[in-house]
Motif scaffolding. Structure first.
Motif, PDB file in Angstrom:
ATOM      1  N   ARG A  75       0.919  -1.240  -0.198  1.00 36.79           N
ATOM      2  CA  ARG A  75       0.110   0.056   0.076  1.00 36.79           C
ATOM      3  C   ARG A  75       0.933   1.215  -0.005  1.00 36.79           C
ATOM      4  NH1 ARG A  75       2.205   2.109   4.524  1.00 36.79           N
ATOM      5  NH2 ARG A  75       1.628   1.141   6.356  1.00 36.79           N
TER       6      ARG A  75
ATOM      7  N   ALA B 111       0.382   4.865   1.576  1.00 31.91           N
ATOM      8  CA  ALA B 111      -0.445   5.480   2.740  1.00 31.91           C
ATOM      9  C   ALA B 111      -0.236   6.916   3.085  1.00 31.91           C
ATOM     10  CB  ALA B 111      -0.548   4.458   3.702  1.00 31.91           C
TER      11      ALA B 111
ATOM     12  N   SER C 114      -0.296  10.942   3.988  1.00 34.10           N
ATOM     13  CA  SER C 114      -1.174  11.812   4.663  1.00 34.10           C
ATOM     14  C   SER C 114      -1.289  13.049   3.660  1.00 34.10           C
ATOM     15  CB  SER C 114      -0.654  12.066   5.976  1.00 34.10           C
ATOM     16  OG  SER C 114      -0.302  11.085   6.645  1.00 34.10           O
TER      17      SER C 114
ATOM     18  N   GLU D  75      -4.308   8.759   4.493  1.00 29.88           N
ATOM     19  CA  GLU D  75      -4.354   8.698   5.934  1.00 29.88           C
ATOM     20  C   GLU D  75      -4.866  10.369   6.538  1.00 29.88           C
ATOM     21  OE1 GLU D  75      -1.016   6.617   7.386  1.00 29.88           O
ATOM     22  OE2 GLU D  75      -2.357   4.918   7.026  1.00 29.88           O
TER      23      GLU D  75
ATOM     24  N   TYR E 265      -2.828   8.079  14.209  1.00 28.79           N
ATOM     25  CA  TYR E 265      -2.065   7.387  13.178  1.00 28.79           C
ATOM     26  C   TYR E 265      -1.542   5.793  13.463  1.00 28.79           C
ATOM     27  CZ  TYR E 265       1.963   5.680  10.453  1.00 28.79           C
ATOM     28  OH  TYR E 265       3.050   4.959  10.311  1.00 28.79           O
TER      29      TYR E 265
ATOM     30  N   ARG F 148       7.993   1.836   3.476  1.00 27.94           N
ATOM     31  CA  ARG F 148       7.699   3.292   3.809  1.00 27.94           C
ATOM     32  C   ARG F 148       9.161   3.803   4.280  1.00 27.94           C
ATOM     33  NH1 ARG F 148       4.115   2.035   9.319  1.00 27.94           N
ATOM     34  NH2 ARG F 148       5.930   0.878  10.329  1.00 27.94           N
TER      35      ARG F 148
ATOM     36  N   HIS G 221       9.617   6.128   9.936  1.00 28.28           N
ATOM     37  CA  HIS G 221       8.649   5.321  10.750  1.00 28.28           C
ATOM     38  C   HIS G 221       8.965   4.163  11.328  1.00 28.28           C
ATOM     39  CE1 HIS G 221       4.982   7.263   9.239  1.00 28.28           C
ATOM     40  NE2 HIS G 221       5.557   7.531   8.073  1.00 28.28           N
TER      41      HIS G 221
HETATM   42  N1  GLU Z   1       0.815   8.444   6.438  1.00 27.38           N
HETATM   43  C1  GLU Z   1       2.061   8.135   6.667  1.00 27.38           C
HETATM   44  C2  GLU Z   1       3.068   9.222   5.979  1.00 27.38           C
HETATM   45  O1  GLU Z   1       2.331   9.999   5.244  1.00 27.38           O
HETATM   46  C3  GLU Z   1       2.534   6.779   6.086  1.00 27.38           C
HETATM   47  C4  GLU Z   1       2.357   5.850   7.176  1.00 27.38           C
HETATM   48  C5  GLU Z   1       2.841   4.505   6.793  1.00 27.38           C
HETATM   49  O2  GLU Z   1       3.351   4.555   5.516  1.00 27.38           O
HETATM   50  O3  GLU Z   1       2.658   3.613   7.657  1.00 27.38           O
HETATM   51  O4  GLU Z   1       4.151   9.501   6.370  1.00 27.38           O
END
Ligand code: GLU
Length: 467
Positions: A6, A8, A10, A42, A181, A199, A203
């Motif tokens: 995925r 994801a 924001s 997100e 989150y 990612r 993170h």
């Molecule tokens: N929404 C998060 C961001 O834009 C990414 C989250 C993820 O990949 O777990 O950094």
């Protein structure tokens, strides 16, 4: 196992090279394994999410051809699901209500910092069974295990270990009722059957928290792969709020999606010394093992080089269609001049971007009426007027319009008037293009056509005569 990845983002800023690389690698990994790639927005941080960022994400992905098989899912549409799980966790005793005020927590935090202790929530409300919430402000926290370790095998970095004593009971639902989150991402990844989470390395610290929630819910833990940072040319981390360039700016500036993707895949992934990869090759060759652990640095020169490569190697029809869009945006009507493909061919190998081509091709399609001061002073003199008059006369009576005949006319003038070839060519360039440089002038004249050539030459003649 059916691979499912995925992207994801924001929607709290523009889609930039770093986020596109995450999307590209996730997309390639899914495509390589005939799996699925999903898009999830997100957007639970309502204050920071905005529609412009969302459009930048959707349009950027579309422009680059990173298509998704499911979604876009919006976290803001899944609030009921999150609430349901939080209720379950509260009932099971895996989460608890915390009524500590933000002032008291701030005080505590400052004290911890002063004492040289890592600021953490010490679990004040962990064992208070608070049932009557009434109007009181509260948050919900996850009961993080107090002991033990979280160990995961990152597909890029290898084994990563966190001690649970370093983590605290983090908030999973804010006082405004919105889940956070670290909580939503876990529920989504599990509900959407995500097998691989690819990612940014920012993170990594969230991962043990997310794994702990997954474990408490008895859910499957995905495989993680954390990508190293991309630094800008000043070696600064690219950040949405500081120095990130919206990916769509690259389109505006005349970059081809093929070039940009090829450039981005090489920011951290390699296959021997190979530099050029088309999409099919990328899909065929991509793997997580060949992703570098070190940061990558933006290199605009390389991007330009790649764009030039693709301008020269993709089909002329494709380049012409794409260029046509740029010309339209600049209000240049290509119906007012020669076939665009012939012009592209004439300029072959000269340009780095479609934007530069648009600017340079303008004189084929539009008239111009001003000349630089330097040109006027140096070239707009009576002797040169005679050359132009002669050229006008010969061109007017030219019966068969082709490059060869135009060259013959130019050569005859050089011989008959005993003038330097350089002077004649430069004069004609000025009259036809408004500047002193262009590709082969007889080809330029040929493409501009006899009628327009005569009027442009006549215009300079009149200009000189009226000085
Ligand atoms: N929404 C998060 C961001 O834009 C990414 C989250 C993820 O990949 O777990 O950094």
């Amino acid at each position: 196992m059916k691979i499912k990845t995925r992207f994801a983002p924001s929607p709290t800023g523009n889609l930039h090279i770093g986020s596109i690389r995450t999307a590209l690698y996730s997309w390639l990994f899914a495509r390589h394994h005939n799996g699925k790639f999903i898009l999830r927005i997100e957007d639970t941080d309502l204050k920071r999410s905005d529609i412009l960022s969302l459009n930048s994400i959707l349009n950027g992905l579309k422009w680059l051809g990173l298509d998704w098989d499911e979604g876009p899912y919006f976290q803001s549409n899944r609030l009921c699901r999150y609430k349901e799980v939080i209720k379950l966790m509260l009932n099971k005793g895996d989460a608890y209500v915390c009524i500590c005020s933000s002032e008291s927590l701030l005080k505590l935090r400052n004290k911890q910092i002063k004492e040289g202790i890592k600021p953490r929530y010490p679990g004040i409300c962990r064992n208070l069974k608070i049932n009557h919430l009434l109007n009181k402000n509260y948050v919900i926290r996850f009961k993080n295990p107090l002991y033990g370790k979280v160990i995961f095998d990152d597909n890029i970095r290898g084994k990563i270990i966190f001690d649970n004593t370093e983590l605290d009971d983090f908030i999973i639902q804010r006082s405004n009722g919105m889940p956070t989150y670290n909580f939503c991402v876990v529920i989504d990844d599990a509900d959407m059957n995500i097998t691989h989470v690819i990612r940014g390395e920012d993170h990594i610290n969230n991962t043990p928290r997310q794994i702990n929630i997954l474990q408490s819910l008895g859910l499957k833990i995905p495989i993680y792969a954390h990508l190293s940072m991309i630094l800008d040319e000043e070696r600064q981390k690219i950040s949405k709020r500081k120095n990130a360039i919206n990916i769509l700016e690259y389109r505006k500036n005349g970059f081809l999606p093929e070039a940009l993707l090829n450039y981005i895949i090489r920011l951290g992934w390699s296959h021997g010394n190979q530099e050029i990869f088309n999409k099919e090759e990328m899909i065929k060759l991509f793997n997580l093992k060949s992703i570098s652990k070190s940061s990558s640095i933006i290199n605009t020169k390389k991007l330009l080089w790649m764009n030039k490569y693709y301008i020269n190697h993709l089909s002329l029809n494709y380049i012409s269609d794409t260029l046509c869009e740029y010309m339209k945006k600049e209000n240049i009507n290509i119906k007012n001049g020669p076939d665009l493909i012939s012009v592209i061919k004439l300029f072959s190998g000269r340009y780095y971007t479609l934007k530069d081509m648009t600017k340079s091709f303008q004189y084929f399609y539009e008239e111009f009426s001003t000349f630089d001061k330097r040109i006027r002073e140096e070239y707009f003199i009576t002797d040169n007027c005679l050359i132009l008059e002669k050229f006008h006369k010969k061109i007017a009576s030219l019966f068969c319009w082709n490059c060869e005949n135009i060259s013959i006319v130019i050569n005859n003038i050089i011989i008959e008037m005993k003038v330097q070839k350089k002077i004649v060519n430069t004069l004609l360039r000025i009259a036809m293009t408004g500047s002193t440089s262009s590709p082969c002038i007889s080809s330029v004249i040929y493409l501009i056509g006899q009628k327009k050539t005569l009027s442009r030459i006549q215009r300079v003649i009149s200009y000189i005569n009226n000085l």
